[in-house]
Write a protein that holds these residues in place. Structure first.
Motif, PDB file in Angstrom:
ATOM      1  N   GLY A 139       1.700  11.150  -8.148  1.00 58.40           N
ATOM      2  CA  GLY A 139       2.093  11.725  -9.434  1.00 58.40           C
ATOM      3  C   GLY A 139       1.062  11.563 -10.533  1.00 58.40           C
ATOM      4  N   LEU A 140      -0.133  11.045 -10.209  1.00 57.14           N
ATOM      5  CA  LEU A 140      -1.146  10.801 -11.228  1.00 57.14           C
ATOM      6  C   LEU A 140      -2.030  12.022 -11.446  1.00 57.14           C
ATOM      7  CD1 LEU A 140      -2.320   7.169 -10.345  1.00 57.14           C
ATOM      8  CD2 LEU A 140      -0.628   7.878 -12.043  1.00 57.14           C
ATOM      9  N   ALA A 141      -2.587  12.122 -12.648  1.00 55.50           N
ATOM     10  CA  ALA A 141      -3.519  13.203 -12.976  1.00 55.50           C
ATOM     11  C   ALA A 141      -4.885  12.897 -12.364  1.00 55.50           C
ATOM     12  CB  ALA A 141      -3.629  13.348 -14.492  1.00 55.50           C
ATOM     13  N   GLU A 142      -5.732  13.913 -12.355  1.00 53.92           N
ATOM     14  CA  GLU A 142      -7.052  13.765 -11.715  1.00 53.92           C
ATOM     15  C   GLU A 142      -7.879  12.668 -12.371  1.00 53.92           C
ATOM     16  OE1 GLU A 142     -10.993  16.534 -10.741  1.00 53.92           O
ATOM     17  OE2 GLU A 142      -9.111  17.456 -11.403  1.00 53.92           O
ATOM     18  N   HIS A 143      -7.874  12.630 -13.722  1.00 51.77           N
ATOM     19  CA  HIS A 143      -8.691  11.610 -14.402  1.00 51.77           C
ATOM     20  C   HIS A 143      -8.163  10.203 -14.177  1.00 51.77           C
ATOM     21  CE1 HIS A 143      -5.514  12.119 -17.481  1.00 51.77           C
ATOM     22  NE2 HIS A 143      -5.792  10.869 -17.786  1.00 51.77           N
ATOM     23  N   GLN A 144      -6.881  10.090 -13.848  1.00 50.21           N
ATOM     24  CA  GLN A 144      -6.310   8.767 -13.595  1.00 50.21           C
ATOM     25  C   GLN A 144      -6.641   8.261 -12.192  1.00 50.21           C
ATOM     26  OE1 GLN A 144      -2.239   9.874 -14.488  1.00 50.21           O
ATOM     27  NE2 GLN A 144      -2.347   8.956 -16.535  1.00 50.21           N
ATOM     28  N   LEU A 145      -7.184   9.139 -11.365  1.00 50.61           N
ATOM     29  CA  LEU A 145      -7.590   8.754 -10.010  1.00 50.61           C
ATOM     30  C   LEU A 145      -9.108   8.709  -9.887  1.00 50.61           C
ATOM     31  CD1 LEU A 145      -5.058  10.915  -7.965  1.00 50.61           C
ATOM     32  CD2 LEU A 145      -5.053   8.421  -8.182  1.00 50.61           C
ATOM     33  N   ALA A 146      -9.807   8.829 -11.017  1.00 45.27           N
ATOM     34  CA  ALA A 146     -11.270   8.824 -10.988  1.00 45.27           C
ATOM     35  C   ALA A 146     -11.794   7.461 -10.558  1.00 45.27           C
ATOM     36  CB  ALA A 146     -11.812   9.183 -12.363  1.00 45.27           C
TER      37      ALA A 146
ATOM     38  N   VAL B   7      -9.247   3.688 -10.591  1.00 39.80           N
ATOM     39  CA  VAL B   7      -8.568   2.947 -11.665  1.00 39.80           C
ATOM     40  C   VAL B   7      -7.278   2.328 -11.132  1.00 39.80           C
ATOM     41  CG1 VAL B   7      -7.470   3.158 -13.922  1.00 39.80           C
ATOM     42  CG2 VAL B   7      -9.536   4.446 -13.424  1.00 39.80           C
ATOM     43  N   LEU B   8      -6.546   3.090 -10.319  1.00 44.27           N
ATOM     44  CA  LEU B   8      -5.281   2.600  -9.772  1.00 44.27           C
ATOM     45  C   LEU B   8      -5.516   1.418  -8.834  1.00 44.27           C
ATOM     46  CD1 LEU B   8      -2.245   2.776  -9.277  1.00 44.27           C
ATOM     47  CD2 LEU B   8      -2.699   4.530  -7.546  1.00 44.27           C
ATOM     48  N   ALA B   9      -6.504   1.529  -7.946  1.00 45.25           N
ATOM     49  CA  ALA B   9      -6.778   0.444  -7.001  1.00 45.25           C
ATOM     50  C   ALA B   9      -7.137  -0.833  -7.740  1.00 45.25           C
ATOM     51  CB  ALA B   9      -7.901   0.852  -6.056  1.00 45.25           C
ATOM     52  N   LYS B  10      -7.937  -0.702  -8.782  1.00 45.55           N
ATOM     53  CA  LYS B  10      -8.337  -1.879  -9.562  1.00 45.55           C
ATOM     54  C   LYS B  10      -7.137  -2.514 -10.256  1.00 45.55           C
ATOM     55  CE  LYS B  10     -11.922  -3.237 -12.873  1.00 45.55           C
ATOM     56  NZ  LYS B  10     -13.032  -2.735 -13.725  1.00 45.55           N
TER      57      LYS B  10
ATOM     58  N   PRO C 189       0.820  -1.228   0.000  1.00 47.16           N
ATOM     59  CA  PRO C 189       0.000   0.000   0.000  1.00 47.16           C
ATOM     60  C   PRO C 189       0.849   1.270   0.000  1.00 47.16           C
ATOM     61  CG  PRO C 189      -0.884  -1.593   1.557  1.00 47.16           C
ATOM     62  CD  PRO C 189       0.424  -2.140   1.084  1.00 47.16           C
ATOM     63  N   GLU C 190       2.004   1.239   0.650  1.00 49.49           N
ATOM     64  CA  GLU C 190       2.871   2.421   0.698  1.00 49.49           C
ATOM     65  C   GLU C 190       3.402   2.756  -0.700  1.00 49.49           C
ATOM     66  OE1 GLU C 190       2.328   0.667   4.512  1.00 49.49           O
ATOM     67  OE2 GLU C 190       3.210  -0.229   2.693  1.00 49.49           O
ATOM     68  N   GLU C 191       3.804   1.745  -1.441  1.00 45.77           N
ATOM     69  CA  GLU C 191       4.305   1.974  -2.802  1.00 45.77           C
ATOM     70  C   GLU C 191       3.206   2.518  -3.706  1.00 45.77           C
ATOM     71  OE1 GLU C 191       7.712  -1.450  -3.381  1.00 45.77           O
ATOM     72  OE2 GLU C 191       5.621  -2.074  -3.297  1.00 45.77           O
ATOM     73  N   VAL C 192       2.004   1.993  -3.553  1.00 48.72           N
ATOM     74  CA  VAL C 192       0.876   2.439  -4.367  1.00 48.72           C
ATOM     75  C   VAL C 192       0.529   3.899  -4.047  1.00 48.72           C
ATOM     76  CG1 VAL C 192      -1.555   2.064  -4.909  1.00 48.72           C
ATOM     77  CG2 VAL C 192      -0.036   0.099  -4.568  1.00 48.72           C
ATOM     78  N   ALA C 193       0.511   4.243  -2.758  1.00 47.63           N
ATOM     79  CA  ALA C 193       0.185   5.612  -2.338  1.00 47.63           C
ATOM     80  C   ALA C 193       1.203   6.609  -2.888  1.00 47.63           C
ATOM     81  CB  ALA C 193       0.121   5.690  -0.822  1.00 47.63           C
ATOM     82  N   LYS C 194       2.475   6.245  -2.877  1.00 45.44           N
ATOM     83  CA  LYS C 194       3.517   7.130  -3.397  1.00 45.44           C
ATOM     84  C   LYS C 194       3.358   7.325  -4.897  1.00 45.44           C
ATOM     85  CE  LYS C 194       8.536   7.747  -3.640  1.00 45.44           C
ATOM     86  NZ  LYS C 194       9.864   7.153  -3.344  1.00 45.44           N
TER      87      LYS C 194
END
Length: 417
Positions: free
Chosen positions: A283-290, A298-301, A274-279
């Motif tokens: 650096g992701l854009a807003e639409h990439q965290l939708a 999207v990242l969690a999936k 989880p720490e690596e994912v949070a870091k």
């Protein structure tokens, strides 16, 4: 209301026999006659007077061109927009006769909107420029330039639907354009639209292709390579993403980027913390965290699917609840995710719902729908046993043949049936 000097000049011109020459002289000197604060209102007054006068289409069109040249001298963007809107309203009444002037005014207004970072209005005003008309000749290169400029403005406000519409227009003519900067902007817009539409694999390929182009600065090449890595990480886990990660991992420049750590772990199918994912998410854009339809990002999936592939490399079988604990999900959600990946051909395995166990196979998935379903575990074990027996029999046959060659008398005396 016009300034006293310009009002007096307009009244004087009304008495001329050659009024066109009077308007021409006034426009050529307007930046010296009016102060900057009064100039916008003076230009509006002059334009109204020109079109109110019956000078003929040729003379009026020539004066409209001089008016556009005077409009360029305005320093304030707000003034350009104000005067430009008034001019467009006047040109609209005889649109076919003033297409050239209309286009120039719209370009000046778009410049002003872009400088004020009002990209939506810039896109709208540019979209009003007629590009297919018998009155005005526009080259393919100029058409593509306008469409790409409109696309980029829509992308700045995250309107990918309209951006894609104008990029598709450019796509039909881009092959006729040799300008390398235009081709570069086209490719970049294409990658950005694919990125915004979550077609991450295509976006990653597009960004990486751009990162190899020598026409852009080294810093920009590294930035686009960074974007390629981000898109590849966000793509659905499977054979296609593994190939994309492989291309990026083999790029020597990737090791210098902050995303290299997560790229390496994903390429080697190692589990992510989880720490690596949070870091990485920072650096992701807003639409990439939708959020997606199921409420997750999207990242969690992408991380859950990746860790599931990583678990399939570590375990021959695992229970639903144990897998859920590993993925940060409940057992039923872990089963659902596994079933979807198997069905889509992104993972090879079999689910025993009675025993609540998932069996994995070591072979790589093909990516074809339905190809991830493995046969029952009993049949797999029998095939493995048969293979081992066959291998042993072949080895015994090799030993017997070697003995016959080296010690034929011994074989004849002891191994004859």
């Amino acid at each position: 209301m016009a300034s006293p000097k310009v009002s007096a000049a307009l009244q004087k011109i009304a008495t001329y026999e050659e009024r066109g020459l009077g308007y021409e002289a006034l426009l050529s000197q307007i930046q010296f006659t009016s102060n900057p604060a009064q100039l916008p209102r003076d230009l509006i007054a002059i334009l109204d007077a020109i079109f109110a006068d019956s000078l003929g289409i040729v003379a009026t069109r020539s004066l409209a061109g001089l008016f556009v040249a005077s409009l360029k001298t305005l320093k304030a963007n707000e003034a350009k927009i104000e005067v430009g809107e008034h001019a467009l309203g006047i040109f609209q009444s005889q649109a076919a006769s003033y297409e050239e002037q209309n286009a120039h005014v719209r370009e000046l207004m778009a410049d002003a909107y872009e400088e004020d970072e009002d990209n939506l209005e810039a896109a709208k005003v540019l979209a009003g420029i007629p590009l297919d008309s018998s009155q005005r000749k526009v080259s393919n290169e100029d058409k593509v330039k306008f469409w790409i400029r409109i696309t980029r403005n829509y992308l700045e406000v995250d309107d990918t639907t309209l951006a894609e519409q104008y990029l598709n227009k450019a796509k039909n003519l881009i092959y006729t354009v040799s300008d390398r900067d235009l081709n570069l902007h086209f490719k970049l817009c294409q990658a950005r639209i694919q990125d915004a539409r979550r077609n991450f694999l295509a976006a990653a390929q597009g960004y990486q292709d751009i990162s190899f182009l020598p026409v852009i600065a080294e810093e920009e090449r590294l930035h686009t390579l960074s974007m390629a890595i981000k898109c590849a990480v966000l793509a659905p886990a499977g054979p296609a993403r593994s190939r994309a990660l492989g291309r990026l991992y083999k790029d020597e420049r990737a090791a210098t980027l902050g995303e290299y750590g997560i790229l390496e772990k994903m390429f080697l199918d190692r589990l992510l913390t989880p720490e690596e994912v949070a870091k990485f998410a920072e650096g992701l854009a807003e639409h990439q965290l939708a959020k997606t339809s199921d409420g997750s990002t999207v990242l969690a999936k992408a991380v859950v699917e990746h860790n599931l592939r990583g678990a399939s490399r570590l375990y021959n079988n695992i229970g639903f609840d144990a897998l859920g604990l590993l993925l940060g999900l409940d057992g039923d959600k872990a089963e659902e995710t596994t079933a979807r990946m198997i069905e889509q051909g992104r993972l090879v395995g079999r689910i025993d719902q009675v025993e609540r166990i998932i069996w994995f196979e070591a072979r790589e998935a093909s990516g074809e729908k339905g190809s991830g379903r493995a046969e029952g575990v009993v049949g797999k074990e029998l095939r493995r046993w048969d293979s081992n027996v066959q291998g042993l029999a072949e080895e015994v046959e090799k030993v017997t043949s070697e003995l016959q060659l080296r010690y034929p008398d011994f074989v004849a005396a002891n191994l004859t049936v």
